[in-house]
Scaffold this motif. Structure first.
Motif, PDB file in Angstrom:
ATOM      1  N   ILE A 105      33.018  27.458  22.433  1.00  0.00           N
ATOM      2  CA  ILE A 105      31.586  27.638  22.649  1.00  0.00           C
ATOM      3  C   ILE A 105      30.901  26.289  22.471  1.00  0.00           C
ATOM      4  O   ILE A 105      30.978  25.678  21.401  1.00  0.00           O
ATOM      5  CB  ILE A 105      30.995  28.659  21.656  1.00  0.00           C
ATOM      6  CG1 ILE A 105      31.720  29.998  21.765  1.00  0.00           C
ATOM      7  CG2 ILE A 105      29.498  28.832  21.910  1.00  0.00           C
ATOM      8  CD1 ILE A 105      31.318  31.008  20.703  1.00  0.00           C
TER       9      ILE A 105
ATOM     10  N   TYR B  55      26.553  34.409  22.235  1.00  0.00           N
ATOM     11  CA  TYR B  55      27.486  33.947  23.278  1.00  0.00           C
ATOM     12  C   TYR B  55      28.151  35.128  23.988  1.00  0.00           C
ATOM     13  O   TYR B  55      28.330  35.105  25.208  1.00  0.00           O
ATOM     14  CB  TYR B  55      28.541  33.049  22.648  1.00  0.00           C
ATOM     15  CG  TYR B  55      29.614  32.587  23.615  1.00  0.00           C
ATOM     16  CD1 TYR B  55      29.363  31.561  24.528  1.00  0.00           C
ATOM     17  CD2 TYR B  55      30.878  33.173  23.623  1.00  0.00           C
ATOM     18  CE1 TYR B  55      30.339  31.136  25.419  1.00  0.00           C
ATOM     19  CE2 TYR B  55      31.859  32.751  24.506  1.00  0.00           C
ATOM     20  CZ  TYR B  55      31.587  31.734  25.403  1.00  0.00           C
ATOM     21  OH  TYR B  55      32.558  31.328  26.281  1.00  0.00           O
ATOM     22  N   TYR B  56      28.504  36.154  23.220  1.00  0.00           N
ATOM     23  CA  TYR B  56      29.200  37.301  23.804  1.00  0.00           C
ATOM     24  C   TYR B  56      28.258  38.383  24.327  1.00  0.00           C
ATOM     25  O   TYR B  56      28.691  39.477  24.659  1.00  0.00           O
ATOM     26  CB  TYR B  56      30.186  37.887  22.798  1.00  0.00           C
ATOM     27  CG  TYR B  56      31.396  37.008  22.595  1.00  0.00           C
ATOM     28  CD1 TYR B  56      32.320  36.821  23.619  1.00  0.00           C
ATOM     29  CD2 TYR B  56      31.595  36.323  21.398  1.00  0.00           C
ATOM     30  CE1 TYR B  56      33.425  35.989  23.450  1.00  0.00           C
ATOM     31  CE2 TYR B  56      32.701  35.493  21.227  1.00  0.00           C
ATOM     32  CZ  TYR B  56      33.602  35.336  22.248  1.00  0.00           C
ATOM     33  OH  TYR B  56      34.692  34.505  22.082  1.00  0.00           O
TER      34      TYR B  56
ATOM     35  N   LYS C  12      28.074  33.238  17.899  1.00  0.00           N
ATOM     36  CA  LYS C  12      29.097  34.034  18.571  1.00  0.00           C
ATOM     37  C   LYS C  12      28.522  35.327  19.137  1.00  0.00           C
ATOM     38  O   LYS C  12      28.895  35.753  20.238  1.00  0.00           O
ATOM     39  CB  LYS C  12      30.245  34.330  17.603  1.00  0.00           C
ATOM     40  CG  LYS C  12      31.061  33.098  17.248  1.00  0.00           C
ATOM     41  CD  LYS C  12      32.260  33.436  16.367  1.00  0.00           C
ATOM     42  CE  LYS C  12      33.107  32.207  16.083  1.00  0.00           C
ATOM     43  NZ  LYS C  12      34.288  32.509  15.232  1.00  0.00           N
TER      44      LYS C  12
ATOM     45  N   ASP D 292      36.253  27.471  17.094  1.00  0.00           N
ATOM     46  CA  ASP D 292      35.730  28.149  18.284  1.00  0.00           C
ATOM     47  C   ASP D 292      34.436  27.534  18.791  1.00  0.00           C
ATOM     48  O   ASP D 292      33.953  27.893  19.864  1.00  0.00           O
ATOM     49  CB  ASP D 292      35.482  29.637  17.985  1.00  0.00           C
ATOM     50  CG  ASP D 292      36.743  30.355  17.553  1.00  0.00           C
ATOM     51  OD1 ASP D 292      37.819  30.007  18.085  1.00  0.00           O
ATOM     52  OD2 ASP D 292      36.665  31.240  16.690  1.00  0.00           O
ATOM     53  N   ILE D 293      33.838  26.647  18.005  1.00  0.00           N
ATOM     54  CA  ILE D 293      32.517  26.112  18.335  1.00  0.00           C
ATOM     55  C   ILE D 293      32.530  24.595  18.235  1.00  0.00           C
ATOM     56  O   ILE D 293      33.078  24.027  17.289  1.00  0.00           O
ATOM     57  CB  ILE D 293      31.443  26.670  17.375  1.00  0.00           C
ATOM     58  CG1 ILE D 293      31.408  28.196  17.425  1.00  0.00           C
ATOM     59  CG2 ILE D 293      30.066  26.113  17.710  1.00  0.00           C
ATOM     60  CD1 ILE D 293      30.534  28.827  16.346  1.00  0.00           C
TER      61      ILE D 293
END
Length: 214
Positions: free
Chosen positions: A2, A119-120, A116, A26-27
């Protein structure tokens, strides 16, 4: 991965956010800016998924900047990060198109969760009770409705009620024993039927049509 872009006029804040996110696999922070004027060229160079945006910038109000950014970068999602975490600020942020809203004293876990979640595809408004969020949403100007509750199936009524109560699509799926993808399909269908665009619209519709109580 991300990609996050940070717009805040205080370098210490930007550095602090980068430090918080540094250990997350993840970021990643792909760019930063100290004002609104530098944000657009910065985003042109950075394939950002999430923009962490301060409201009180030296050259422009963050609320005014959001619509232009969303028009220029359709895939971008905005999370407001502000010291002014009051009801009016939240209301203006939702109306401008922000998908998230956090106080600057938020924890590392809350910041990562917000990034998150947005983002999702779900909204994330700073960790407050559902009753507070509903109260704030009730202050938003009336949303024209294109269809009554009767247009919804029983399952769609269940989905819209749970979403308005603050559950994510994944949580709704668990509660109704259906997949998250099925919940998202129901959500898209009911929003299309009712002419709704976002979570704020869903909450407002649910309040006006007595699907939930404040």
């Amino acid at each position: 991965m991300i990609n996050v872009f940070i717009t805040d006029d205080h370098k210490i804040v930007r550095d602090g956010i980068k430090a918080l996110l540094l250990g997350n696999n993840d970021i990643q922070v792909c760019g930063e800016s100290s004002n609104g004027a530098k944000t657009i060229p910065g985003l042109n160079q950075c394939q950002a998924d999430i923009l962490l945006l301060d409201i009180g910038l030296p050259d422009v109000n963050g609320y005014e900047l959001i619509p232009e950014l969303l028009m220029r970068f359709p895939g971008l999602k905005v999370v407001i990060l502000t010291a002014n975490a009051d009801q009016d600020s939240l209301m203006f942020s939702i109306e401008a198109g922000a998908q998230g809203f956090l106080n600057k004293d938020t924890s590392e876990d809350e910041l990562i969760t917000a990034i998150k979640t947005v983002y999702y595809g779900d909204a994330h408004f700073f960790g407050q009770s559902v009753s507070q969020l509903l109260f704030m949403a009730n202050k938003i100007s009336d949303i024209p409705q294109k269809g009554p509750v009767q247009k919804l199936t029983e399952r769609e009524k269940e989905v819209i009620t749970l979403l308005a109560d603050g559950l994510t699509c994944a949580q709704v799926g668990e509660k109704l024993f259906i997949s998250q993808r099925t919940v998202e399909t129901h959500k898209n269908n009911l929003m299309s039927k009712l002419g709704l665009k976002n979570l704020a619209d869903i909450i407002k519709f649910a309040i006006k049509n007595h699907l939930i109580e404040i």
